[in-house]
Design a protein around this motif. Sequence first.
Motif: not given
Length: 102
Positions: A47, A97, A95, A49, A45, A99, A39
């Motif tokens: 993420v 994400r 996956r 990965k 954010t 923020k 990550y």
Amino acid sequence: MADADLDTEYIKVTLARPVPENGQGRVIIVKTYKDAKSYYVDGKTIVFKRPLGIQRDKVVLPAGYEVVELTVPSQILPRKTGELRSAFFMQGLARLRSKCTQ
């Protein structure tokens, strides 16, 4: 285990109580990823990965973050500490994400 392969790594667990023959028990394994391959932070954010490839998984986000994208159905639960817990049972690779809202 007496017949364990000594060239392999294992996690040794002591259960809270005995398990009857043919019985079952639950074990929670906590693994913290601390590498840029797993990550990274992009502005505000986080993420992830790498795909999260464990069938049943949980991600705990720091206080002040929200989930903005997740590719599998998930249960998002707030903790008393302000953190968010995202728990999911995957049918494929996930996956995630998130923020920061602060």
